[in-house]
Write an enzyme that holds these catalytic residues in place. Sequence first.
Site, PDB file in Angstrom:
ATOM      1  N   CYS A   8      39.395  40.080  46.353  1.00 26.40           N
ATOM      2  CA  CYS A   8      39.119  38.646  46.383  1.00 26.40           C
ATOM      3  C   CYS A   8      40.009  38.037  47.457  1.00 26.40           C
ATOM      4  CB  CYS A   8      39.434  38.077  45.003  1.00 26.40           C
ATOM      5  SG  CYS A   8      39.512  36.294  44.900  1.00 26.40           S
ATOM      6  N   HIS A   9      39.629  36.861  47.918  1.00 26.89           N
ATOM      7  CA  HIS A   9      40.391  36.203  48.977  1.00 26.89           C
ATOM      8  C   HIS A   9      41.851  35.971  48.575  1.00 26.89           C
ATOM      9  CE1 HIS A   9      39.824  33.820  52.752  1.00 26.89           C
ATOM     10  NE2 HIS A   9      41.069  33.574  52.428  1.00 26.89           N
ATOM     11  N   THR A  10      42.100  35.798  47.290  1.00 27.04           N
ATOM     12  CA  THR A  10      43.471  35.560  46.820  1.00 27.04           C
ATOM     13  C   THR A  10      44.356  36.794  47.054  1.00 27.04           C
ATOM     14  OG1 THR A  10      42.553  34.104  45.165  1.00 27.04           O
ATOM     15  CG2 THR A  10      44.818  34.751  44.829  1.00 27.04           C
TER      16      THR A  10
ATOM     17  N   HIS B 126      43.060  41.859  41.380  1.00 32.60           N
ATOM     18  CA  HIS B 126      42.894  41.199  40.078  1.00 32.60           C
ATOM     19  C   HIS B 126      41.446  41.186  39.602  1.00 32.60           C
ATOM     20  CE1 HIS B 126      42.335  38.107  43.113  1.00 32.60           C
ATOM     21  NE2 HIS B 126      41.638  37.418  42.237  1.00 32.60           N
ATOM     22  N   GLU B 127      40.533  41.778  40.385  1.00 31.72           N
ATOM     23  CA  GLU B 127      39.135  41.867  39.938  1.00 31.72           C
ATOM     24  C   GLU B 127      38.833  43.320  39.632  1.00 31.72           C
ATOM     25  OE1 GLU B 127      36.353  38.515  42.128  1.00 31.72           O
ATOM     26  OE2 GLU B 127      36.002  40.613  42.511  1.00 31.72           O
TER      27      GLU B 127
ATOM     28  N   CYS C 276      46.504  33.678  25.133  1.00 30.82           N
ATOM     29  CA  CYS C 276      47.247  34.268  24.015  1.00 30.82           C
ATOM     30  C   CYS C 276      46.604  33.873  22.692  1.00 30.82           C
ATOM     31  CB  CYS C 276      48.723  33.865  24.067  1.00 30.82           C
ATOM     32  SG  CYS C 276      49.055  32.194  23.476  1.00 30.82           S
TER      33      CYS C 276
ATOM     34  N   CYS D 220      49.087  29.411  21.636  1.00 28.97           N
ATOM     35  CA  CYS D 220      49.961  28.336  22.126  1.00 28.97           C
ATOM     36  C   CYS D 220      49.231  26.985  22.056  1.00 28.97           C
ATOM     37  CB  CYS D 220      50.425  28.638  23.549  1.00 28.97           C
ATOM     38  SG  CYS D 220      49.113  28.510  24.776  1.00 28.97           S
TER      39      CYS D 220
ATOM     40  N   CYS E  49      46.169  27.050  24.340  1.00 31.09           N
ATOM     41  CA  CYS E  49      45.066  27.875  23.844  1.00 31.09           C
ATOM     42  C   CYS E  49      44.374  27.225  22.653  1.00 31.09           C
ATOM     43  CB  CYS E  49      45.560  29.270  23.468  1.00 31.09           C
ATOM     44  SG  CYS E  49      45.886  30.315  24.908  1.00 31.09           S
TER      45      CYS E  49
ATOM     46  N   CYS F   9      47.048  28.787  29.586  1.00 32.99           N
ATOM     47  CA  CYS F   9      47.815  29.326  28.463  1.00 32.99           C
ATOM     48  C   CYS F   9      49.281  29.190  28.834  1.00 32.99           C
ATOM     49  CB  CYS F   9      47.429  30.794  28.254  1.00 32.99           C
ATOM     50  SG  CYS F   9      48.537  31.714  27.176  1.00 32.99           S
TER      51      CYS F   9
ATOM     52  N   ARG G   3      49.235  31.786  31.957  1.00 37.60           N
ATOM     53  CA  ARG G   3      48.533  31.066  33.023  1.00 37.60           C
ATOM     54  C   ARG G   3      48.983  31.632  34.368  1.00 37.60           C
ATOM     55  NH1 ARG G   3      50.838  25.263  31.822  1.00 37.60           N
ATOM     56  NH2 ARG G   3      49.894  24.598  33.778  1.00 37.60           N
TER      57      ARG G   3
ATOM     58  N   CYS H  43      36.955  37.665  38.252  1.00 34.57           N
ATOM     59  CA  CYS H  43      37.452  36.468  38.958  1.00 34.57           C
ATOM     60  C   CYS H  43      36.321  35.681  39.618  1.00 34.57           C
ATOM     61  CB  CYS H  43      38.517  36.822  39.989  1.00 34.57           C
ATOM     62  SG  CYS H  43      39.017  35.415  40.997  1.00 34.57           S
TER      63      CYS H  43
ATOM     64  N   ARG I 125      31.598  40.983  48.057  1.00 35.05           N
ATOM     65  CA  ARG I 125      32.505  41.834  47.307  1.00 35.05           C
ATOM     66  C   ARG I 125      32.246  43.287  47.686  1.00 35.05           C
ATOM     67  NH1 ARG I 125      35.248  38.017  46.876  1.00 35.05           N
ATOM     68  NH2 ARG I 125      36.038  37.086  44.946  1.00 35.05           N
TER      69      ARG I 125
HETATM   70  N1  APR Z   1      34.495  25.436  56.937  1.00 37.70           N
HETATM   71  C1  APR Z   1      33.549  26.028  56.168  1.00 37.70           C
HETATM   72  N2  APR Z   1      33.667  27.270  55.669  1.00 37.70           N
HETATM   73  C2  APR Z   1      34.795  27.945  55.949  1.00 37.70           C
HETATM   74  C3  APR Z   1      35.836  27.392  56.730  1.00 37.70           C
HETATM   75  C4  APR Z   1      35.638  26.067  57.246  1.00 37.70           C
HETATM   76  N3  APR Z   1      36.559  25.485  57.999  1.00 37.70           N
HETATM   77  N4  APR Z   1      36.826  28.300  56.832  1.00 37.70           N
HETATM   78  C5  APR Z   1      36.421  29.382  56.145  1.00 37.70           C
HETATM   79  N5  APR Z   1      35.198  29.181  55.619  1.00 37.70           N
HETATM   80  C6  APR Z   1      34.367  30.108  54.853  1.00 37.70           C
HETATM   81  C7  APR Z   1      34.434  31.534  55.368  1.00 37.70           C
HETATM   82  O1  APR Z   1      33.599  31.741  56.507  1.00 37.70           O
HETATM   83  C8  APR Z   1      33.969  32.317  54.162  1.00 37.70           C
HETATM   84  O2  APR Z   1      32.565  32.518  54.152  1.00 37.70           O
HETATM   85  O3  APR Z   1      34.835  30.190  53.533  1.00 37.70           O
HETATM   86  C9  APR Z   1      34.365  31.418  52.977  1.00 37.70           C
HETATM   87  C10 APR Z   1      35.470  32.028  52.110  1.00 37.70           C
HETATM   88  O4  APR Z   1      34.952  33.160  51.505  1.00 37.70           O
HETATM   89  P1  APR Z   1      35.787  34.486  51.192  1.00 37.70           P
HETATM   90  O5  APR Z   1      36.794  34.707  52.250  1.00 37.70           O
HETATM   91  O6  APR Z   1      34.782  35.550  50.924  1.00 37.70           O
HETATM   92  O7  APR Z   1      36.600  34.070  49.874  1.00 37.70           O
HETATM   93  P2  APR Z   1      36.219  34.069  48.317  1.00 37.70           P
HETATM   94  O8  APR Z   1      36.661  35.344  47.706  1.00 37.70           O
HETATM   95  O9  APR Z   1      34.811  33.601  48.106  1.00 37.70           O
HETATM   96  O10 APR Z   1      37.217  32.933  47.804  1.00 37.70           O
HETATM   97  C11 APR Z   1      37.033  31.608  48.234  1.00 37.70           C
HETATM   98  O11 APR Z   1      38.421  30.688  46.509  1.00 37.70           O
HETATM   99  O12 APR Z   1      39.510  32.049  45.000  1.00 37.70           O
HETATM  100  C12 APR Z   1      39.662  31.256  46.128  1.00 37.70           C
HETATM  101  O13 APR Z   1      41.498  32.147  47.381  1.00 37.70           O
HETATM  102  C13 APR Z   1      40.128  32.068  47.311  1.00 37.70           C
HETATM  103  O14 APR Z   1      40.384  30.257  48.809  1.00 37.70           O
HETATM  104  C14 APR Z   1      39.532  31.316  48.459  1.00 37.70           C
HETATM  105  C15 APR Z   1      38.238  30.774  47.907  1.00 37.70           C
HETATM  106 ZN    ZN Z   2      40.215  36.046  42.732  1.00 31.78          ZN
HETATM  107 ZN    ZN Z   3      48.211  30.677  25.080  1.00 32.60          ZN
END
Ligand code: APR
Ligand code: ZN
Ligand code: ZN
Length: 394
Positions: free
Chosen positions: A62-64, A85-86, A115, A118, A121, A129, A133, A194, A389
């Site tokens: 994931c992006h995070t 985390h996924e 949990c 709390c 929750c 939580c 959290r 996620c 993904r």
């Molecule tokens: N304008 C529009 N779209 C944008 C811009 C912008 N300036 N900058 C980036 N993007 C687009 C990217 O091209 C991409 O398609 O945002 C999208 C982000 O997608 P992913 O990188 O695949 O991320 P994803 O896993 O979907 O998560 C999206 O949510 O959970 C949070 O941290 C995560 O910030 C992230 C968001």
């Molecule tokens: Zn995530």
């Molecule tokens: Zn809790």
Amino acid sequence: MGSLSDETVNGFFNPSETTGKVITCKAAVVWGPGQPFVVEEVQVDPPNKMEVRIKILYTSICHTDLDAWKGLNETQRAFPRILGHEAVGIVESVGEGVLDMKEGDPVVPIFNGECGDCVYCRSEKTNLCEKFRVNPFKSVMASDGKTRFSTRDGQPIFHFLNTSTFTEYTVLDSACVVKIDPNAPLKKMCLLSCGVSTGVGAAWNTANVQPGSSVAIFGLGAVGLAVAEGARSRGASRIIGVDINPDKCIKGQTMGVMDFVNPKDLKNPVHEKIREMTGGGVDYSFECAGNLDVLREAFLSTHDGWGLTVVLGIHPTPRLIPLHPMEFFDGRRLIGTIFGDFKGKSQLPNFATQCMRGVVNLDGFITHELPFSKINEAFQLLVDGQSLRCLLQL
Ligand code: APR
Ligand code: ZN
Ligand code: ZN
């Protein structure tokens, strides 16, 4: 272990011989910000009281994970670390006091735990939580402040987001593990850990998208496209996708996005275009890019008087929101969401059932599959905007 069946966990699990012992297995360790993952042998301790050790079957990125890997946020700089985390997996063993799961149960890890006990929750108003959290400072287990991972020579390896799934085995608090239907298609259940839950839940629970309404989604990654699926399933009549990557237009069209706007093709700010397209603005906008300027555009794209903007993107810099307080007097509202406002342990099983019944269509989110050893390649696919993904099989 027997051979892995393609779709469900049935017939896969043999009783474990590892209960109570340290397991040596492969994990993808990050040794410093932005450094490549090193797939190496690590040691995984048995679960403590109220903890669960699970064997990961599939994990995705994931992006995070990307933000933590880059070490963008100072608070995320705990290395060496096992990110991820996924995932979806099966319970290998449970610690003392865990009654709701047993060896062999298929499970999904949740970074936003529940949990059940709390003050949060017990409230219906939140899915946070007190203990489990999201806390970016946290890199050790809650019960004893120690890690359950170490290198072969005993150096501790830090945990991530209550989960750490880039490993064959991981240990989690039972509050962060959800048991799922053994008949569920496992690969797809990984998505509920996620991204898809966050996106669909933002449309269903946080915004409560109404039939016939209009929606603009900024950022068409897996999270943004899950919002589209959530909005579609609620009967939204207009779903506009905004992304700077034109390939997302093609992908988005196959996943419920009806109109596409690329801000790079416009001379004026994107909110002007969206207001023009919708006679004053959309009912709901969703920021799924993790970019503050995008957040401002999302906010201004909604209709005055009732527009609601939901923040899903993780913003890893210390910069503040570029909005003036007086702008709220036009009746636009802004709200954040974690894990789509689903209470993980109590509500995810039902969400999984709805996905299995086809209320939510999970097809299309898994764009790539690779063996776990190719995790660096999988990361690059996300960095390059090629994947939604990429599923890694362990
Ligand atoms: N304008 C529009 N779209 C944008 C811009 C912008 N300036 N900058 C980036 N993007 C687009 C990217 O091209 C991409 O398609 O945002 C999208 C982000 O997608 P992913 O990188 O695949 O991320 P994803 O896993 O979907 O998560 C999206 O949510 O959970 C949070 O941290 C995560 O910030 C992230 C968001
Ligand atoms: Zn995530
Ligand atoms: Zn809790």
